[in-house]
Design a protein around this motif. Structure first.
Motif, mmCIF file in Angstrom:
data_model
loop_
_atom_site.group_PDB
_atom_site.id
_atom_site.type_symbol
_atom_site.label_atom_id
_atom_site.label_comp_id
_atom_site.label_asym_id
_atom_site.label_seq_id
_atom_site.Cartn_x
_atom_site.Cartn_y
_atom_site.Cartn_z
ATOM 1 N N GLN A 25 0.826 -1.216 0.000
ATOM 2 C CA GLN A 25 0.000 0.000 0.000
ATOM 3 C C GLN A 25 0.859 1.264 0.000
ATOM 4 O O GLN A 25 0.377 2.339 -0.362
ATOM 5 C CB GLN A 25 -0.937 -0.012 1.213
ATOM 6 N N GLN A 26 2.116 1.138 0.378
ATOM 7 C CA GLN A 26 3.054 2.259 0.347
ATOM 8 C C GLN A 26 3.900 2.261 -0.926
ATOM 9 O O GLN A 26 4.876 3.014 -1.025
ATOM 10 C CB GLN A 26 3.971 2.202 1.568
ATOM 11 N N GLY A 27 3.532 1.428 -1.878
ATOM 12 C CA GLY A 27 4.265 1.364 -3.143
ATOM 13 C C GLY A 27 5.490 0.483 -3.104
ATOM 14 O O GLY A 27 6.212 0.375 -4.101
ATOM 15 N N VAL A 28 5.760 -0.151 -1.970
ATOM 16 C CA VAL A 28 6.946 -0.996 -1.820
ATOM 17 C C VAL A 28 6.581 -2.414 -2.259
ATOM 18 O O VAL A 28 5.932 -3.160 -1.523
ATOM 19 C CB VAL A 28 7.460 -0.987 -0.366
ATOM 20 N N THR A 29 7.001 -2.774 -3.464
ATOM 21 C CA THR A 29 6.635 -4.079 -4.013
ATOM 22 C C THR A 29 7.615 -5.178 -3.609
ATOM 23 O O THR A 29 7.286 -6.360 -3.682
ATOM 24 C CB THR A 29 6.549 -4.018 -5.544
ATOM 25 N N SER A 30 8.832 -4.805 -3.203
ATOM 26 C CA SER A 30 9.832 -5.764 -2.723
ATOM 27 C C SER A 30 10.624 -5.109 -1.597
ATOM 28 O O SER A 30 10.935 -3.920 -1.665
ATOM 29 C CB SER A 30 10.802 -6.166 -3.847
ATOM 30 N N PHE A 31 10.951 -5.891 -0.575
ATOM 31 C CA PHE A 31 11.740 -5.324 0.509
ATOM 32 C C PHE A 31 12.552 -6.409 1.205
ATOM 33 O O PHE A 31 12.345 -7.607 0.989
ATOM 34 C CB PHE A 31 10.851 -4.587 1.516
ATOM 35 N N TYR A 32 13.489 -5.947 2.026
ATOM 36 C CA TYR A 32 14.393 -6.831 2.755
ATOM 37 C C TYR A 32 14.149 -6.640 4.254
ATOM 38 O O TYR A 32 14.638 -5.668 4.843
ATOM 39 C CB TYR A 32 15.847 -6.514 2.408
ATOM 40 N N PRO A 33 13.358 -7.517 4.891
ATOM 41 C CA PRO A 33 13.184 -7.398 6.339
ATOM 42 C C PRO A 33 14.552 -7.439 7.011
ATOM 43 O O PRO A 33 15.400 -8.277 6.673
ATOM 44 C CB PRO A 33 12.323 -8.604 6.701
ATOM 45 N N THR A 34 14.769 -6.519 7.951
ATOM 46 C CA THR A 34 16.096 -6.310 8.527
ATOM 47 C C THR A 34 16.128 -6.780 9.970
ATOM 48 O O THR A 34 15.344 -6.326 10.802
ATOM 49 C CB THR A 34 16.480 -4.829 8.411
ATOM 50 N N ILE A 35 17.047 -7.704 10.229
ATOM 51 C CA ILE A 35 17.252 -8.253 11.574
ATOM 52 C C ILE A 35 18.516 -7.617 12.139
ATOM 53 O O ILE A 35 19.589 -7.731 11.546
ATOM 54 C CB ILE A 35 17.393 -9.780 11.535
ATOM 55 N N ILE A 36 18.390 -6.939 13.271
ATOM 56 C CA ILE A 36 19.547 -6.230 13.824
ATOM 57 C C ILE A 36 20.268 -7.098 14.859
ATOM 58 O O ILE A 36 19.839 -8.219 15.171
ATOM 59 C CB ILE A 36 19.147 -4.875 14.432
ATOM 60 N N THR A 37 21.365 -6.565 15.368
ATOM 61 C CA THR A 37 22.222 -7.235 16.341
ATOM 62 C C THR A 37 21.408 -7.842 17.489
ATOM 63 O O THR A 37 20.601 -7.161 18.126
ATOM 64 C CB THR A 37 23.241 -6.235 16.904
ATOM 65 N N ASN A 38 21.645 -9.124 17.721
ATOM 66 C CA ASN A 38 20.945 -9.844 18.783
ATOM 67 C C ASN A 38 21.748 -11.099 19.092
ATOM 68 O O ASN A 38 22.825 -11.314 18.526
ATOM 69 C CB ASN A 38 19.518 -10.180 18.345
#
Length: 407
Positions: free
Chosen positions: A89-102
């Motif tokens: 809905q925000q126009g983002v057709t592809s993205f990379y979910p980001t996992i941070i330091t853990n």
């Protein structure tokens, strides 16, 4: 697995080309663009707020959205699937979910949760281009480390990457690290050989270490100018060195809060067509203004203007709360980029860096990942998103001009 109704199929899109401003008719079949033809706009029918069509947006760094957080494992398939659809809905057709330091276990669980969600739902899998690991192989120094937890920061470890890659079923595609650690060059070479893009970020590396990382295959800078020390030597320093490395693409957060316009202007001038915009959005993006408690940062305040800062110190940001259309609007509205360049920075350029077919943009043979939008007073407003030739919705269904799309 979610099934779309035949009515969701799109056969043709008629709108103004985002780069030329000329009317075009885009023919679609099987989720692929089959034709792009110029059309003549009948006299007297041009709308006051014309609809443009651009390639789908590609976000290399999304930590969460609308209360959904990719860093609070376990992550349900519904959370991940909802995020894909909400980002469309925000126009983002592809993205990379980001996992941070853990912790290693927490990262493995988050990566596995994302993989299982993709395996269970084709629609989810279509929206997730890969996983971005932002850490834990970053600088332990205050300032450069940002909000990442010091207790989990560690030296690059190929066995850990292999474990997380197995958990994700091969979906780890980007790793943000600092090349200040010993043996970084060898680690980078192994990542590149394994199909992982290495990005330099949250670093206190020397110019020599950065140059060695680039020679080993690092190709990206993560949110350059952020996740950095408050004070640096005027020269040399790691910001100048990353700007000077021609092989490095550079990501920036262009929300109007993370970087001054002067810094954005310099970065865009130096990097040219290797400049990329990312949202780096956290889970509070899209939420109402107010005070919230986050697992990273504690109590934070989201202002009505969209600035997210620590409640204890309003001068310190607590992440990005704006999605890519806002960043594009800022670049255009401040005169930092043309509308075409600003859109490319958030679509075809990140796709090109990552070797995605969407890098072809609006061209015959490219995926039919398209966004209809209006551009008024420098601001971009998403009207509707098309993913792989199917309607994927928009922020307000009532705002969609269906005359622009024929099924």
């Amino acid at each position: 697995m979610t099934a779309e109704a035949p009515r969701d199929l799109v056969k043709r899109v008629d709108a103004l080309h985002y780069a030329t401003g000329h009317p075009v008719s885009i023919g679609i079949d099987g989720g692929i663009i089959r034709s792009v033809e110029p059309i003549a706009a009948p006299e007297g029918t041009r709308p006051r707020a014309p609809t443009f069509v651009g390639p789908g947006l590609v976000d290399l760094q999304v930590n969460g959205y609308l209360g959904r957080d990719f860093n609070r494992p376990p992550i349900s398939p519904e959370t991940i699937g909802d995020s894909v659809r909400l980002l469309w809905q925000q126009g983002v057709t592809s993205f990379y979910p980001t996992i941070i330091t853990n912790s290693p276990d927490a990262i493995a669980q988050a990566a596995g949760d994302i993989a299982r969600a993709c395996e269970a739902d084709r629609v989810t899998a279509d929206g997730i281009a890969g996983i971005h690991l932002e850490g834990p192989f970053i600088s332990p120094e205050d300032g450069a480390r940002g909000a990442h937890a010091l207790q989990y920061v560690r030296a690059p470890d190929w066995d850990l990457i292999s474990r997380w890659q197995d958990a994700s079923d091969g979906r780890v595609k980007i790793v943000t690290m600092s090349p200040e650690w010993p043996e970084s060059s060898g680690f980078i070479e192994r990542c590149v050989a394994g199909g992982i893009t290495v990005s330099i970020g949250h670093t206190s590396a020397t110019p020599e270490q950065i140059a060695a990382a680039v020679a080993a295959g690092a190709r990206l800078s993560t949110h350059l100018g952020n996740g950095a020390h408050l004070m640096l030597p005027r020269h040399p320093n790691y910001l100048w060195e990353q700007l000077a490395q021609d092989e490095l693409w550079t990501c920036v957060i262009a929300d109007g809060f993370h970087l001054p316009d002067q810094v954005l202007k310099v970065i865009l001038k130096v990097k040219g067509d290797k400049a990329i915009v990312v949202s780096d959005a956290v889970s509070l993006a899209g939420m109402p203004a107010g005070t919230y408690t986050q697992p990273v940062g504690g109590d934070v305040v989201l202002t009505p203007e969209g600035r997210l800062h620590l409640a204890s110190n309003p001068r310190l940001l607590a992440g990005s709360a704006q999605m890519l259309p806002h960043h594009i609007s800022h670049l255009i509205g401040r005169g930092l980029a043309t509308s075409a360049d600003a859109w490319d920075m958030a679509s075809v350029r990140p796709a090109s860096l990552m070797g995605r077919p969407q890098s072809a943009g609006i061209a015959v043979g490219a995926p039919a990942d398209l966004v209809l939008f209006t551009a008024d007073n420098g601001g971009v407003r998403i009207v509707e998103t098309i993913k792989a030739g199917r309607r994927a919705g928009g922020p307000s269904e009532a705002s969609i001009n269906t005359s622009k799309i024929t099924g």
